[in-house]
Structures are given as structure tokens and as C-alpha cells.
Design an enzyme around this catalytic site. Structure first.
Site, short mmCIF file in Angstrom:
data_model
loop_
_atom_site.label_atom_id
_atom_site.label_comp_id
_atom_site.label_asym_id
_atom_site.label_seq_id
_atom_site.Cartn_x
_atom_site.Cartn_y
_atom_site.Cartn_z
N ASN A 10 0.86 -1.18 0.00
CA ASN A 10 0.00 0.00 0.00
C ASN A 10 0.90 1.24 0.00
O ASN A 10 1.47 1.59 1.03
CB ASN A 10 -0.89 -0.05 1.26
N LYS A 12 0.08 4.22 -0.29
CA LYS A 12 -0.59 5.41 0.27
C LYS A 12 -0.36 6.61 -0.66
O LYS A 12 -0.23 6.41 -1.86
CB LYS A 12 -0.11 5.68 1.70
N HIS A 95 -9.39 1.09 4.89
CA HIS A 95 -8.13 1.37 5.58
C HIS A 95 -8.37 2.36 6.73
O HIS A 95 -9.18 3.27 6.61
CB HIS A 95 -7.10 1.93 4.60
N GLU A 97 -6.80 4.82 7.75
CA GLU A 97 -6.62 6.24 7.41
C GLU A 97 -7.89 6.81 6.77
O GLU A 97 -8.23 7.96 6.98
CB GLU A 97 -5.39 6.41 6.51
N GLU A 165 -5.26 -4.83 10.65
CA GLU A 165 -4.23 -3.80 10.80
C GLU A 165 -4.52 -2.98 12.05
O GLU A 165 -5.29 -2.00 12.00
CB GLU A 165 -4.24 -2.86 9.60
N GLY A 171 2.57 2.43 10.74
CA GLY A 171 3.52 3.54 10.60
C GLY A 171 4.26 3.89 11.87
O GLY A 171 4.91 4.92 11.93
N SER A 210 3.58 -1.90 10.33
CA SER A 210 5.02 -1.92 10.56
C SER A 210 5.70 -3.24 10.20
O SER A 210 6.67 -3.65 10.85
CB SER A 210 5.35 -1.51 12.00
#
Ligand code: PGA
Length: 247
Positions: A10, A12, A95, A97, A165, A171, A210
């Protein structure tokens, strides 16, 4: 039950013509585990470039979002038909985000999932809890609530990959341990079994947060960890090590 190992990248909102060409060329030039299915997800402007430059039969491309309706007056959105038109096989939905920054609800994500599947795009469906939810012991409650609207709307899970996730791992450099991931994946599979029956055994449940070239190998013998969704490290040479982490 053997499930094909799955590694998604991904990107992003990262990359440029230059850097995405470099990533694709690296994949083309590398020896990749032929038993691992790989999907890369560059930002929309680069999907066609990625698709046309990829030479590996095991690597396909994914959009990072799609809308829950067909082409029309939806400024700023991207349709399933358009993603398919440029050669995408997959789309990432839900996701964290997008759940937090773009305020996407689990209901809407379920609508998008149904629309994508009904119209021929495979779905990487992301779920996961925040650090506060984890500390409150609510991980399972949260992921179940994220899955429920999807369970209510789709019957056939053949073309869905579930990406667990945990938000606190994305991250941050703080990946879940392989043991913890296995435990939660097992529980997610158990819940799916309850709700969708035996087909849950075929659903791939991948871990994201991560993952890097160093820790990916530690998940090797975890029977319910069917692959990874990789953010930051998917832009780097170590992505190849993650793809080959089962070798
Ligand atoms: P990360 O992101 O690998 O950079 O933690 C994972 C993701 O958001 O899919």
C-alpha cells in the site's frame, strides 16, 4: 487448509513517476516466491503505469479506494469500472486512514465492498482497533463490529482478503508480535466461521502494521497469518524480502 500467501504493498499517497517506475523495475528484476500472490497499490495517477510496466505474472495492482456507485456526478471519486479499465484486479477498502481522516463508516465500507465485488473487483478489507480500544480489551469487539455490516451484505467471500491492521501498529515501527497476530487472526477466523460457515477457512487474513524485511520472517509458522499488507516498507527494496519471507 492451504491458502495462497498474499503480500500487498500500500503506497498510500507516496510516489512519483520516477519512484514508482523504480519500484516496478525492482520487482521485475527480482526473484519472487512464485507461491506468493503480490498486489501493489500506487496512487491512482500511477496505476496504469504500474500495470503496464509489471512483467511478473504473480503481481497485480490495486486501487486504494473505490466508490459504491457507478460512473456519474461524484467529483473526486473513482469507480470500480475505471479501476478495472486500467487493469486493477483489487481495491483496498476500509483502511484506518480512510476510516479516521475521511470519516468512512463501517456501513459505507460494506456498501463499497459489495459494489466492488458485484462488479468484478477483488477486495482487501481492512479492519483493526486503536490503542485505546486495545487497552480497554475491546479488540475483538471492534473488529467484529467492523466486519458485521460486510457479513450482512455479502454471501460469497471468495474474492475478499481481510487485512487485520491494528491502528497502533501502522507507521509506528511497533508491529504486533507474530504470536499476538496469530491469536487475533485465529479469533477473527473463528468469528467468520460462526457467521459465514466453512468458507471462512478459505478466507485469507493478512496482517498489516510496521511489517518490514526483518520482522516478516517471524510470522512464517503462524497458520492464520496468510500474508501482509505493507505500507512504508513496500516503497523500499526490503519489500522483496517480505514477499519472499516464506522461502
Ligand atoms: P505500515 O502501514 O506498514 O507503514 O505500518 C501499513 C498499512 O497502513 O497498510
Amino acid at each position: 487448509m492451504s491458502r495462497t500467501f498474499f503480500v500487498g504493498g500500500n503506497f498510500k499517497m507516496n510516489g512519483s513517476l520516477e519512484s514508482i517506475k523504480t519500484i516496478v523495475e525492482r520487482l521485475n528484476a527480482s526473484e519472487l516466491d512464485p507461491k506468493t500472490e503480490v498486489v501493489i497499490s500506487p496512487p491512482f495517477p500511477y496505476l496504469l503505469l504500474a500495470k503496464e510496466s509489471l512483467k511478473k505474472p504473480t503481481v497485480s495492482v490495486a486501487g486504494q479506494n473505490s466508490f459504491d456507485k457507478g460512473d456519474g456526478a461524484f467529483t473526486g471519486e473513482v469507480s470500480v469500472a475505471q479501476l478495472k479499465d486500467v487493469g486493477a484486479k483489487w481495491v483496498i477498502l476500509g483502511h484506518s486512514e480512510r476510516r479516521t481522516i475521511n470519516k468512512e463508516t463501517s456501513e459505507w465500507i460494506a456498501d463499497k465492498t459489495k459494489y466492488a465485488l458485484d462488479n468484478g473487483l477483488d477486495v482487501i478489507l481492512c479492519i483493526g482497533e486503536t490503542i485505546d480500544e486495545k487497552k480497554a480489551g475491546k479488540t475483538l469487539e471492534v473488529v467484529r463490529a467492523q466486519l458485521d455490516p460486510v457479513i450482512a451484505k455479502i454471501k460469497d467471500w471468495t474474492n475478499v482478503v481481510v487485512a487485520y491492521e491494528p491502528v497502533w501498529a501502522i507507521g509506528t515501527g511497533l508491529a504486533a508480535t507474530a504470536e499476538d497476530a496469530q491469536q487475533i487472526h485465529h479469533e477473527i477466523r473463528g468469528y467468520l466461521k460462526e457467521k459465514i460457515g466453512a468458507q471462512a477457512d478459505k478466507v485469507r487474513i493478512i496482517y498489516g502494521g510496521s511489517v518490514n524485511g526483518k520482522n516478516s520472517g517471524t510470522f512464517k509458522d503462524k497458520s492464520d497469518v496468510d500474508g501482509f499488507l505493507v505500507g512504508g516498507a513496500s516503497l523500499k527494496p526490503e519489500f522483496v524480502d517480505i514477499i519472499n519471507s516464506r522461502l
